[in-house]
Structures are given as C-alpha cells and as structure tokens.
Design a protein around this motif. Structure first.
Motif, PDB file in Angstrom:
ATOM      1  N   GLU A  31      15.425   1.262 -59.835  1.00 14.64           N
ATOM      2  CA  GLU A  31      16.225   1.861 -60.891  1.00 14.64           C
ATOM      3  C   GLU A  31      15.361   2.109 -62.128  1.00 14.64           C
ATOM      4  OE1 GLU A  31      19.495  -0.697 -61.656  1.00 14.64           O
ATOM      5  OE2 GLU A  31      20.440  -0.378 -59.696  1.00 14.64           O
ATOM      6  N   ASN A  32      15.619   3.260 -62.788  1.00 15.58           N
ATOM      7  CA  ASN A  32      14.957   3.586 -64.058  1.00 15.58           C
ATOM      8  C   ASN A  32      13.440   3.501 -63.964  1.00 15.58           C
ATOM      9  OD1 ASN A  32      17.526   3.834 -65.273  1.00 15.58           O
ATOM     10  ND2 ASN A  32      17.590   1.617 -65.604  1.00 15.58           N
ATOM     11  N   LEU A  33      12.891   4.033 -62.904  1.00 12.43           N
ATOM     12  CA  LEU A  33      11.454   3.984 -62.693  1.00 12.43           C
ATOM     13  C   LEU A  33      10.793   5.076 -63.527  1.00 12.43           C
ATOM     14  CD1 LEU A  33       9.623   2.211 -60.997  1.00 12.43           C
ATOM     15  CD2 LEU A  33       9.588   4.006 -59.269  1.00 12.43           C
ATOM     16  N   ALA A  34       9.839   4.715 -64.394  1.00 12.55           N
ATOM     17  CA  ALA A  34       9.273   5.676 -65.341  1.00 12.55           C
ATOM     18  C   ALA A  34       7.819   6.020 -65.026  1.00 12.55           C
ATOM     19  CB  ALA A  34       9.370   5.121 -66.761  1.00 12.55           C
ATOM     20  N   THR A  35       7.139   5.241 -64.196  1.00 16.23           N
ATOM     21  CA  THR A  35       5.720   5.486 -63.931  1.00 16.23           C
ATOM     22  C   THR A  35       5.498   5.775 -62.463  1.00 16.23           C
ATOM     23  OG1 THR A  35       5.331   3.136 -63.568  1.00 16.23           O
ATOM     24  CG2 THR A  35       5.047   3.957 -65.805  1.00 16.23           C
ATOM     25  N   LYS A  36       4.363   6.450 -62.180  1.00 17.26           N
ATOM     26  CA  LYS A  36       4.037   6.772 -60.804  1.00 17.26           C
ATOM     27  C   LYS A  36       3.442   5.549 -60.104  1.00 17.26           C
ATOM     28  CE  LYS A  36       3.237  11.723 -61.349  1.00 17.26           C
ATOM     29  NZ  LYS A  36       2.287  12.828 -61.147  1.00 17.26           N
ATOM     30  N   PHE A  37       3.647   5.501 -58.814  1.00 13.13           N
ATOM     31  CA  PHE A  37       3.023   4.448 -58.029  1.00 13.13           C
ATOM     32  C   PHE A  37       2.682   5.025 -56.659  1.00 13.13           C
ATOM     33  CE2 PHE A  37       7.479   4.203 -57.076  1.00 13.13           C
ATOM     34  CZ  PHE A  37       7.520   3.953 -55.717  1.00 13.13           C
ATOM     35  N   ASP A  38       1.743   4.389 -55.990  1.00 12.50           N
ATOM     36  CA  ASP A  38       1.272   4.841 -54.682  1.00 12.50           C
ATOM     37  C   ASP A  38       1.734   3.858 -53.619  1.00 12.50           C
ATOM     38  OD1 ASP A  38      -0.007   6.937 -55.849  1.00 12.50           O
ATOM     39  OD2 ASP A  38      -1.933   5.893 -56.017  1.00 12.50           O
ATOM     40  N   VAL A  39       2.128   4.375 -52.532  1.00 13.40           N
ATOM     41  CA  VAL A  39       2.583   3.559 -51.410  1.00 13.40           C
ATOM     42  C   VAL A  39       1.831   4.015 -50.162  1.00 13.40           C
ATOM     43  CG1 VAL A  39       4.541   2.892 -49.984  1.00 13.40           C
ATOM     44  CG2 VAL A  39       4.859   3.287 -52.414  1.00 13.40           C
ATOM     45  N   TRP A  40       1.326   3.096 -49.404  1.00 13.51           N
ATOM     46  CA  TRP A  40       0.701   3.435 -48.126  1.00 13.51           C
ATOM     47  C   TRP A  40       1.783   3.417 -47.053  1.00 13.51           C
ATOM     48  CZ3 TRP A  40      -4.196   5.043 -47.307  1.00 13.51           C
ATOM     49  CH2 TRP A  40      -5.093   4.901 -48.369  1.00 13.51           C
ATOM     50  N   LEU A  41       2.020   4.571 -46.481  1.00 11.98           N
ATOM     51  CA  LEU A  41       3.066   4.713 -45.466  1.00 11.98           C
ATOM     52  C   LEU A  41       2.427   4.764 -44.092  1.00 11.98           C
ATOM     53  CD1 LEU A  41       5.900   5.323 -44.431  1.00 11.98           C
ATOM     54  CD2 LEU A  41       5.514   7.727 -44.975  1.00 11.98           C
ATOM     55  N   ILE A  42       2.742   3.795 -43.287  1.00  9.52           N
ATOM     56  CA  ILE A  42       2.239   3.755 -41.913  1.00  9.52           C
ATOM     57  C   ILE A  42       3.313   4.317 -41.002  1.00  9.52           C
ATOM     58  CG2 ILE A  42       1.421   2.255 -40.066  1.00  9.52           C
ATOM     59  CD1 ILE A  42       0.535   0.277 -42.181  1.00  9.52           C
ATOM     60  N   TYR A  43       2.978   5.303 -40.241  1.00 13.01           N
ATOM     61  CA  TYR A  43       3.979   5.877 -39.360  1.00 13.01           C
ATOM     62  C   TYR A  43       3.353   6.284 -38.032  1.00 13.01           C
ATOM     63  CZ  TYR A  43       2.109  10.512 -40.267  1.00 13.01           C
ATOM     64  OH  TYR A  43       1.294  11.585 -40.353  1.00 13.01           O
TER      65      TYR A  43
ATOM     66  N   PHE B 129       2.940  13.538 -48.356  1.00 14.12           N
ATOM     67  CA  PHE B 129       2.188  13.822 -49.577  1.00 14.12           C
ATOM     68  C   PHE B 129       0.918  12.975 -49.591  1.00 14.12           C
ATOM     69  CE2 PHE B 129       5.545  16.149 -51.763  1.00 14.12           C
ATOM     70  CZ  PHE B 129       6.679  15.715 -51.081  1.00 14.12           C
ATOM     71  N   LYS B 130      -0.211  13.632 -49.915  1.00 20.40           N
ATOM     72  CA  LYS B 130      -1.468  12.899 -50.010  1.00 20.40           C
ATOM     73  C   LYS B 130      -2.437  13.655 -50.917  1.00 20.40           C
ATOM     74  CE  LYS B 130      -5.294  10.927 -47.390  1.00 20.40           C
ATOM     75  NZ  LYS B 130      -5.902  10.733 -46.042  1.00 20.40           N
ATOM     76  N   ASP B 131      -2.950  12.960 -51.929  1.00 24.58           N
ATOM     77  CA  ASP B 131      -3.979  13.512 -52.818  1.00 24.58           C
ATOM     78  C   ASP B 131      -3.601  14.884 -53.372  1.00 24.58           C
ATOM     79  OD1 ASP B 131      -5.474  11.247 -52.280  1.00 24.58           O
ATOM     80  OD2 ASP B 131      -6.555  12.199 -50.622  1.00 24.58           O
ATOM     81  N   GLY B 132      -2.366  15.057 -53.784  1.00 18.82           N
ATOM     82  CA  GLY B 132      -1.924  16.315 -54.360  1.00 18.82           C
ATOM     83  C   GLY B 132      -1.556  17.371 -53.348  1.00 18.82           C
ATOM     84  N   ASN B 133      -1.745  17.096 -52.074  1.00 19.04           N
ATOM     85  CA  ASN B 133      -1.374  18.034 -51.014  1.00 19.04           C
ATOM     86  C   ASN B 133      -0.082  17.582 -50.345  1.00 19.04           C
ATOM     87  OD1 ASN B 133      -3.777  19.595 -51.345  1.00 19.04           O
ATOM     88  ND2 ASN B 133      -4.890  18.007 -50.212  1.00 19.04           N
ATOM     89  N   ARG B 134       0.567  18.526 -49.697  1.00 19.23           N
ATOM     90  CA  ARG B 134       1.795  18.191 -48.987  1.00 19.23           C
ATOM     91  C   ARG B 134       1.905  19.016 -47.719  1.00 19.23           C
ATOM     92  NH1 ARG B 134       7.172  19.914 -51.944  1.00 19.23           N
ATOM     93  NH2 ARG B 134       7.915  19.555 -49.823  1.00 19.23           N
TER      94      ARG B 134
ATOM     95  N   MET C 126      -2.493   6.887 -41.217  1.00 15.84           N
ATOM     96  CA  MET C 126      -2.091   6.215 -42.459  1.00 15.84           C
ATOM     97  C   MET C 126      -2.071   7.275 -43.554  1.00 15.84           C
ATOM     98  SD  MET C 126      -3.736   2.906 -44.374  1.00 15.84           S
ATOM     99  CE  MET C 126      -3.193   1.783 -43.099  1.00 15.84           C
ATOM    100  N   VAL C 127      -0.937   7.479 -44.183  1.00 17.19           N
ATOM    101  CA  VAL C 127      -0.777   8.539 -45.160  1.00 17.19           C
ATOM    102  C   VAL C 127      -0.373   7.935 -46.494  1.00 17.19           C
ATOM    103  CG1 VAL C 127       0.544  10.588 -45.781  1.00 17.19           C
ATOM    104  CG2 VAL C 127      -0.126  10.200 -43.403  1.00 17.19           C
ATOM    105  N   LYS C 128      -0.974   8.415 -47.573  1.00 18.65           N
ATOM    106  CA  LYS C 128      -0.661   7.948 -48.916  1.00 18.65           C
ATOM    107  C   LYS C 128       0.518   8.739 -49.464  1.00 18.65           C
ATOM    108  CE  LYS C 128      -3.179   6.622 -53.082  1.00 18.65           C
ATOM    109  NZ  LYS C 128      -4.442   6.784 -53.829  1.00 18.65           N
ATOM    110  N   TRP C 129       1.588   8.078 -49.810  1.00 17.77           N
ATOM    111  CA  TRP C 129       2.819   8.720 -50.265  1.00 17.77           C
ATOM    112  C   TRP C 129       2.952   8.470 -51.765  1.00 17.77           C
ATOM    113  CZ3 TRP C 129       8.274   6.393 -49.196  1.00 17.77           C
ATOM    114  CH2 TRP C 129       9.235   7.252 -49.714  1.00 17.77           C
ATOM    115  N   GLN C 130       2.960   9.528 -52.550  1.00 14.69           N
ATOM    116  CA  GLN C 130       3.043   9.397 -54.001  1.00 14.69           C
ATOM    117  C   GLN C 130       4.379   9.928 -54.486  1.00 14.69           C
ATOM    118  OE1 GLN C 130       0.642  11.869 -56.822  1.00 14.69           O
ATOM    119  NE2 GLN C 130      -0.369   9.917 -57.185  1.00 14.69           N
ATOM    120  N   THR C 131       5.051   9.159 -55.308  1.00 13.44           N
ATOM    121  CA  THR C 131       6.352   9.561 -55.819  1.00 13.44           C
ATOM    122  C   THR C 131       6.519   9.037 -57.235  1.00 13.44           C
ATOM    123  OG1 THR C 131       8.720   9.576 -55.347  1.00 13.44           O
ATOM    124  CG2 THR C 131       7.562   7.545 -54.896  1.00 13.44           C
ATOM    125  N   ILE C 132       7.696   9.267 -57.796  1.00 13.37           N
ATOM    126  CA  ILE C 132       8.003   8.802 -59.159  1.00 13.37           C
ATOM    127  C   ILE C 132       9.191   7.861 -59.120  1.00 13.37           C
ATOM    128  CG2 ILE C 132       8.780   9.511 -61.445  1.00 13.37           C
ATOM    129  CD1 ILE C 132       7.291  12.088 -61.104  1.00 13.37           C
TER     130      ILE C 132
END
Length: 274
Positions: free
Chosen positions: A246-258, A135-140, A268-274
């Motif tokens: 646990e009980n995560l209510a807000t979005k956060f961005d993680v830089w995933l290196i693979y 996932f990156k910038d709204g695309n997948r 380097m891909v930006k991974w967005q989750t909840i």
C-alpha cells in the motif's frame, strides 16, 4: 542480493500455485466424468432411493461433500445436475478473504465451460488475461497464450478468489437436490473399513450425523480430516506467502523466477515496477 532471491522464491511459489489451481480443476472434471461413465446401478453413486444403513437409518444423501471451496462447490453442482442428492457441509460460508488462486488460466476456464460453470466468473469484477508481460533493463516483451483456435471469450481470468468461491456456492445451492449447510465435520463414520457418513457440529453447536454411500473430503489446507486419511502422515502439506503493498512511492526490483515448460527454457527475469 539475499532480498532479491527471497522475492524470486515468493513469486515462483505464486506461479506454482496457479498451476496447481488449474490442475485441481482438471482433476475435478476427470473425477466427475469418470463417475458419470460408470454403471448407473453402482453402489458408490445412486440415482434410485438409497437403502437403509444396518436396517436402521436411511442414507441422507447420495453423496456427502465435506468443504465448499472451488473443488467441493463445483463437484456438488456437477453431481446434482446429474441427479444425485448432495449434502455439502462447509465450515464457514462467509466469503473467503485470503490471497490464493487469484488467477485462473485459460485451461481452467475451458474446464468451467465443460462443467457449465463459466458464468461463475461473471459479476465478480474478473479481468480477462491474455498472457504475461516481462520487463528487464528498460525493455519489455509479451508472452501470449496460444488462443487462436478458441472462441474469443476463452482467456485467463484474474479475480478475487473469495468472490469466485461464493458464486460457485450460490450456483450449487440453487439446485433443489443440493443441501448446503454450515458446519464443522469432526469425524468420519466408519463401519468395517467403509466410510458410511460423517459426524459434524452445526453453526449453532448441535452435534449431528449424516449418512451417504459416498463421502468426498474437499476441506482444503485447514482440513480436520487429513491426518486420518493420509499415509504417510503429512504435517505441513504446503506453504503460501502473499504480499499486500500500500502507498508504495519508490521503485524496487524483484527477481522473478518462472518456468514455461512447453515454449521457453528456465530463465531468471528482472521485474521492475512501482
């Protein structure tokens, strides 16, 4: 920005551990196959009754395996099915409860099939995995495993590692020539440069010795024996970091290196989750 790179390093370590996990299964399989191809009369592994040690004490088993994790339990199972008497000594036989090796790649599952252990991923709530979603910038997009040439059951498996380990242990313990015992190995018994067995402390605190022509140490990252076996000495063999959210209510961005060595360049891909 520093937090983003920290997340990237953490997730990069997770993917690296997955690769090591499957390489461990491959190395285990190669070890078993190599031993099976050796002369049946070899001194290291015997199907016939073993001789006395110094004319005093007969060997207790053909092989002593120290540790009943993924490697130790799978090895004990395979050697026992080949007719060996195996004594497995594990420090703690309760179900492991830590984050490690939670994803088995398809290659690892193929090795389980070759070892006759594929049913160990059943009845543990294992989920079939067919690739990765990015996932990156709204695309997948998706990266699928190249499984077209394999049976439909061949896929990755995501599971609780402790349940998987318990299934491997149960499989090994069900064989009549496997003795699975809870105890802590305190030292290796050496005679003229050859390991003849181990000294260990049982769950009840009793100090015992066990003898075998071959001792295999598979007692993991908390090994009591690594310092005496490794040269040069290793103080910190590896490091692993895991997160439980646990009980995560807000979005956060993680830089995933693979790194997918065979199909994609380093990215380097930006991974967005909840």
């Amino acid at each position: 920005m520093a937090d983003q790179y920290t997340w990237g390093l953490i997730l990069g370590a997770v993917l690296g551990l997955v690769a090591v996990y499957n390489l461990g299964l491959l190395a285990l399989y190669n070890l078993v196959m190599r031993n099976k191809s050796e002369d049946n009369g070899a001194d290291s592994l015997r199907k016939t009754p073993t001789p006395a040690l110094n004319g005093e004490c007969p060997f207790d088993a053909d092989v002593i395996v120290v540790g009943a994790g993924v490697a130790g339990a799978a090895l004990a199972n395979t050697l026992a099915k080949d007719g060996r008497r195996v004594h497995v000594i594990e420090r703690d036989l309760s179900e492991p409860d830590r984050i490690v090796g939670e994803l088995l790649q398809p290659g690892g599952y193929l090795k389980l099939i070759e070892l006759g252990l594929e049913d160990c991923v059943e009845q543990i709530d294992a989920q079939r995995v067919f690739g990765y979603a990015l996932f990156k910038d709204g695309n997948r997009t998706q990266i699928s495993y190249p499984l077209e040439k394999f049976h439909s059951d061949v896929a990755g498996r995501g599971f609780h590692n402790g349940r998987f380990v318990q299934r491997l242990r149960e499989k090994a313990a069900s064989l009549p020539n496997v003795r699975l015992e809870q105890g802590t190995v305190t030292s290796l018994l050496e005679e003229k440069g050859t390991i003849k067995g181990v000294q260990y402390r049982t769950k009840a605190g009793e100090e015992l010795t066990a003898y075998a022509p071959l001792t295999i140490v598979c007692d993991g990252c908390f090994s009591n024996l690594r310092r005496s076996l490794c040269n040069p000495k290793v103080d910190v063999p590896s490091c692993f970091v895991g997160l439980v959210l646990e009980n995560l209510a807000t979005k956060f961005d993680v830089w995933l290196i693979y790194l997918v060595r065979r199909s994609l360049p380093f990215q380097m891909v930006k991974w967005q989750t909840i």
